[in-house]
Write an enzyme that holds these catalytic residues in place. Structure first.
Site, PDB file in Angstrom:
ATOM      1  N   ASP A  24     -37.011  88.957  30.492  1.00  0.00           N
ATOM      2  CA  ASP A  24     -37.421  87.792  31.280  1.00  0.00           C
ATOM      3  C   ASP A  24     -36.455  87.641  32.367  1.00  0.00           C
ATOM      4  O   ASP A  24     -35.380  87.727  32.301  1.00  0.00           O
ATOM      5  CB  ASP A  24     -37.474  86.634  30.569  1.00  0.00           C
ATOM      6  CG  ASP A  24     -38.336  85.435  31.023  1.00  0.00           C
ATOM      7  OD1 ASP A  24     -39.053  85.793  32.268  1.00  0.00           O
ATOM      8  OD2 ASP A  24     -38.089  84.373  30.753  1.00  0.00           O
ATOM      9  N   HIS A  41     -39.380  92.474  39.799  1.00  0.00           N
ATOM     10  CA  HIS A  41     -40.135  93.230  38.935  1.00  0.00           C
ATOM     11  C   HIS A  41     -39.525  94.898  39.203  1.00  0.00           C
ATOM     12  O   HIS A  41     -39.639  95.473  38.073  1.00  0.00           O
ATOM     13  CB  HIS A  41     -41.634  93.089  38.817  1.00  0.00           C
ATOM     14  CG  HIS A  41     -42.076  91.663  38.790  1.00  0.00           C
ATOM     15  ND1 HIS A  41     -41.566  91.276  37.427  1.00  0.00           N
ATOM     16  CD2 HIS A  41     -43.201  90.919  39.265  1.00  0.00           C
ATOM     17  CE1 HIS A  41     -42.002  89.852  37.902  1.00  0.00           C
ATOM     18  NE2 HIS A  41     -43.104  89.619  38.584  1.00  0.00           N
ATOM     19  N   LEU A 135     -37.085 108.614  20.033  1.00  0.00           N
ATOM     20  CA  LEU A 135     -37.162 107.286  20.192  1.00  0.00           C
ATOM     21  C   LEU A 135     -38.819 106.967  20.392  1.00  0.00           C
ATOM     22  O   LEU A 135     -39.561 107.709  21.010  1.00  0.00           O
ATOM     23  CB  LEU A 135     -36.544 106.709  21.324  1.00  0.00           C
ATOM     24  CG  LEU A 135     -36.776 105.358  21.876  1.00  0.00           C
ATOM     25  CD1 LEU A 135     -35.539 104.313  20.815  1.00  0.00           C
ATOM     26  CD2 LEU A 135     -36.348 104.945  23.268  1.00  0.00           C
TER      27      LEU A 135
HETATM   28  C1  IPE Z   1     -42.749  86.582  28.523  1.00  0.00           C
HETATM   29  O1  IPE Z   1     -42.333  85.991  29.760  1.00  0.00           O
HETATM   30  C2  IPE Z   1     -43.669  87.628  28.914  1.00  0.00           C
HETATM   31  C3  IPE Z   1     -42.908  88.736  29.393  1.00  0.00           C
HETATM   32  C4  IPE Z   1     -41.765  88.819  29.559  1.00  0.00           C
HETATM   33  C5  IPE Z   1     -43.966  89.890  29.529  1.00  0.00           C
HETATM   34  P1  IPE Z   1     -42.682  84.767  30.541  1.00  0.00           P
HETATM   35  O2  IPE Z   1     -41.943  84.403  31.764  1.00  0.00           O
HETATM   36  O3  IPE Z   1     -44.042  84.812  30.934  1.00  0.00           O
HETATM   37  O4  IPE Z   1     -42.523  83.436  29.530  1.00  0.00           O
HETATM   38  P2  IPE Z   1     -42.553  81.921  29.773  1.00  0.00           P
HETATM   39  O5  IPE Z   1     -43.793  81.709  30.506  1.00  0.00           O
HETATM   40  O6  IPE Z   1     -41.577  81.467  30.377  1.00  0.00           O
HETATM   41  O7  IPE Z   1     -42.694  81.420  28.338  1.00  0.00           O
HETATM   42  C1  IPE Z   2     -40.572  88.676  33.448  1.00  0.00           C
HETATM   43  O1  IPE Z   2     -39.837  87.969  34.474  1.00  0.00           O
HETATM   44  C2  IPE Z   2     -41.583  89.713  33.718  1.00  0.00           C
HETATM   45  C3  IPE Z   2     -42.838  89.345  33.512  1.00  0.00           C
HETATM   46  C4  IPE Z   2     -43.292  88.208  32.677  1.00  0.00           C
HETATM   47  C5  IPE Z   2     -43.968  90.288  34.085  1.00  0.00           C
HETATM   48  P1  IPE Z   2     -40.713  86.766  35.188  1.00  0.00           P
HETATM   49  O2  IPE Z   2     -41.546  87.173  36.094  1.00  0.00           O
HETATM   50  O3  IPE Z   2     -41.089  86.038  33.947  1.00  0.00           O
HETATM   51  O4  IPE Z   2     -39.257  86.198  35.787  1.00  0.00           O
HETATM   52  P2  IPE Z   2     -38.990  84.434  35.934  1.00  0.00           P
HETATM   53  O5  IPE Z   2     -39.025  84.089  34.346  1.00  0.00           O
HETATM   54  O6  IPE Z   2     -40.121  83.802  36.635  1.00  0.00           O
HETATM   55  O7  IPE Z   2     -37.508  84.530  36.445  1.00  0.00           O
HETATM   56 MG    MG Z   3     -40.441  84.303  33.119  1.00  0.00          MG
END
Ligand code: IPE
Ligand code: IPE
Ligand code: MG
Length: 253
Positions: A24, A41, A135
């Site tokens: 995240d 990303h 792995l």
């Molecule tokens: C969790 O992250 C899902 C992934 C990393 C794929 P999110 O960014 O979607 O989670 P929330 O919305 O903050 O809980």
């Molecule tokens: C995690 O990073 C990747 C996915 C959920 C696809 P985020 O896109 O949730 O990044 P933040 O949480 O907005 O910084």
């Molecule tokens: Mg996120």
């Protein structure tokens, strides 16, 4: 079959056999740099490469990465479609390298919602790498922990058409062979980057006795040193699986 942590007490180990990560913070990483979210990303894919390499060096056998949750469809359509594009491209570019490095690829989640190109790349990648054992890299894509338990229940009853006798109890461990991660032991170590301390519908069942580790590092900044720090923290934990500390110390289960 692997040990079920609620049926048997697993053997203690210093290095986690299975590490599961919620990657995240990509969006915030980009925003801090005044870049579009997709730039975060893209940088996140590089962090995946570094983490896979580091996991192998550390002796981790299973690495499971949350790439797209069943709730991430709620994001703006443009971000979703760019994420799909990135996933497709990563599969195209990385699968041969994974194979050359002895890595087995698995994808868990409801892939029926992905377009045909991605579904074909996933199937081809899983087939190509099926015999590898250095792995096991699992990508959770359109994955939800609740979906997993529901699909396991459905598969269980498909395999047991006689159903349950009236009043009979359903044995929780009986469901485990039908979970999407049945080929892997339960995660020993769960890591979430990005500072949030929540599960966000990741491996709800499988994390029953995992050690939880949260870091404020944003996913694009995660690297080998960050993985080593998480593993070092794991090595200092006392996992009790419901027993007392004295039982754990004397090995008297
Ligand atoms: C969790 O992250 C899902 C992934 C990393 C794929 P999110 O960014 O979607 O989670 P929330 O919305 O903050 O809980
Ligand atoms: C995690 O990073 C990747 C996915 C959920 C696809 P985020 O896109 O949730 O990044 P933040 O949480 O907005 O910084
Ligand atoms: Mg996120």
């Amino acid at each position: 079959m692997f040990t079920s942590s609620t049926r048997d007490v697993p053997d203690p180990r210093r290095v986690p056999r299975h590490v599961a990560i919620i990657m995240d913070g990509n969006g915030r990483w980009a925003k801090m740099r005044l870049l579009p979210r997709i730039a975060g990303h893209r940088k996140g894919v590089e962090a995946v490469r570094a983490t896979v390499r580091a996991a192998i060096e550390e002796g981790v056998e299973f690495l499971t990465l949350f790439a797209f949750s069943s709730e991430n469809w709620r994001r703006p359509a443009e971000e979703v479609s760019l994420l799909m594009e990135l996933f497709g491209r990563a599969l195209e570019q990385e699968v041969a390298k994974l194979h050359a490095n002895g890595i087995r690829l698995r994808v868990i989640g409801d892939t029926s919602r992905f377009d045909r190109r991605i579904r074909e790349l996933v199937a081809a990648g899983e087939t190509l790498t099926a015999g590898n054992s250095r792995l096991t890299l699992t990508i959770a894509a359109n994955y939800g922990g609740r979906w997993d338990v529901a699909q396991a229940a459905r598969a269980y009853f498909a395999a047991h058409p006689e159903g349950l006798a009236p009043g009979a109890a359903m044995n929780p461990e009986g469901l485990e062979p039908y979970l999407s991660t049945a080929y892997a032991p339960e995660p020993d170590l769960f890591i979430r980057t990005g500072g949030e301390q929540r599960i966000s519908n990741f491996l709800l069942w499988q994390l029953a006795y995992s050690e939880l580790y949260f870091t404020d590092l944003l996913w694009p900044d995660f690297d080998a040193a960050a993985l080593r720090a998480a593993i070092a923290s794991f090595g200092e934990r006392e996992r009790r699986f419901g027993q007392t500390g004295d039982q754990v110390h004397t090995g008297d289960a």
